[in-house]
Design a protein around this motif. Sequence first.
Motif, PDB file in Angstrom:
ATOM      1  N   ALA A  28       0.819  -1.218   0.000  1.00 61.21           N
ATOM      2  CA  ALA A  28       0.000   0.000   0.000  1.00 61.21           C
ATOM      3  C   ALA A  28       0.851   1.266   0.000  1.00 61.21           C
ATOM      4  N   ARG A  51       5.273   0.111   6.234  1.00 65.97           N
ATOM      5  CA  ARG A  51       4.964  -0.253   4.846  1.00 65.97           C
ATOM      6  C   ARG A  51       6.233  -0.459   4.028  1.00 65.97           C
ATOM      7  N   ASN A  61      -5.484   1.110   5.992  1.00 65.34           N
ATOM      8  CA  ASN A  61      -4.269   0.603   5.342  1.00 65.34           C
ATOM      9  C   ASN A  61      -3.829  -0.727   5.921  1.00 65.34           C
TER      10      ASN A  61
END
Length: 542
Positions: free
Chosen positions: A439, A467, A494
């Motif tokens: 993401a 991430r 997310n």
Amino acid sequence: MRKMFLKYKWLNLFILIFICLTSLAQVLAALSLSSLLNTALSKNLNLLFKSFILVFIMWMLYAAFEIIYGNLQAKCISKMNTDLRNQVTQSIGCMSYEDFNKKDTGNYVSWYTNDINEIENTAFKPVYSIIFKVVNLVFVVTAVTNIHYLITITMIVAAAILITAPKLFTKKISNLSFEQSLNQEVFTKDIKDILSGFSTLKVYNSLDIFNSKANKLSFSLESCRVRLIYLKNNVSFIIGVLNVICQLSCYFIAIYLVTIGKIEIGSILAVSNLSGNCFNSIKSMTSDLVTFSGGKKVFEKLDSLKKYSQEKPLDLLTLDSFEKDITIENLSYNYGDKQVLNNLNMVFEKGKKYALVGPSGCGKSTLLKILIGHINDFSGNVFIGDHAIRDYDLKSIYNNFAYIDQNVYLFNSSVIDNISVYKDDYSRVDLEKALMGSALDDFIDSEKLEYNVGEAGKNLSGGQRQRISIARALLNKKSVILMDEGTSALDKKNSYIIEEKLLKNPDITLVVVSHNINENLIELFDDIYDLENLSKPQIGSS
């Protein structure tokens, strides 16, 4: 240390040649002063001018040779320092995860900086200085013998006294030098710690603690340094007094020999210069020997690191690819007296997805560290395919396994460097897949890939750092991803997106530690292991 000098034997041979040339020019220049004075007394102006030119040439040669010798020495020391740092790097690289974490990073920083500087100043430079002084003494004694043997005898006796006296202090200086090295290591480690916590101390109005700790560390470091300097200064004073006595002795003998007509008056100037050269060399050399005794201990400390890189590698297997299962049989592990895993049995099949749940302290993170090879002193067995994990080369396990925890470390470099871990053997398609799978594609474009994340990723949010760590695992095509609260810093949206993508990715085997599994994702797990009760309820297909 001897091996280090032999490694650069040709460069050191050139250094030795120019040491000899420098010393010879210095002695010849001193002897030419005698000729100059005798010529002046003869009142032969033509001969005096030639003698002056000869003296000037000798001193210019001495200066030129000294510059060349100094430059060659600096070049060789630079190479040896670099070599030492490379040895430290190789030794650290060969350490196990457990050995590496026995010390703080500040200790390792001190090895690279303080210890290398200490070795340069207390080992490498003194060795060259001692060699220079020894060569110089050989030429000086030879020259003085040509003037009169009585001066030579006086010089040798005086030199023996001057050399012997400082040995009384060698052991104490050696111990203080080693203590100074250890204090430097502690200072670097602890000052790094309080600097890292500066923001926390400032927010909680505890800067007085910052000041207090920094001052205490500085005082401790300087206290040892001052004691060492005081001792060296005292030794230097004793040597200095003896040096003056020795020079005056030779000077007195030279005047006596002129008085009885055994040598020319110009020889007094040569003896004065040569005896000063001799005893100043001995004074410097004795200080170098005392300093060198302390430097040897620091060198031995770094040299002891070779045990990590010199250990004979076992005949280990290579895990070319993860094709089968991970099987855990009767696994137990203790932290001291506390048992966190007790007779654990479970299986992680290739391509399937698993969650580890249970209260804090039940061994979830410990289990992941065992699977990645960070902990190996467990009892029981962990099999990857048909072989125990201990039978595999850890490097090959790292090629297939990724470990992601909530405390992500990022290098002070660009986003792309952190995702690729400085590798460039990836395609644009693989990069885009990794960005989408983590993401990151919603806020990272080609421009932002070059964005510098700052020290430890301080320019990014916690969620962005996590991430990046997930993208790192995906881009490097890890077959097994072990994730310990790897999305804890992300917002729900997310976090859900990333976990769903990982759970639906058929190419990876996923083992997740979580305290809060999203209800909408539970059915995507093949098994959920409750480590507290050692149960594994069947949820979804298996």
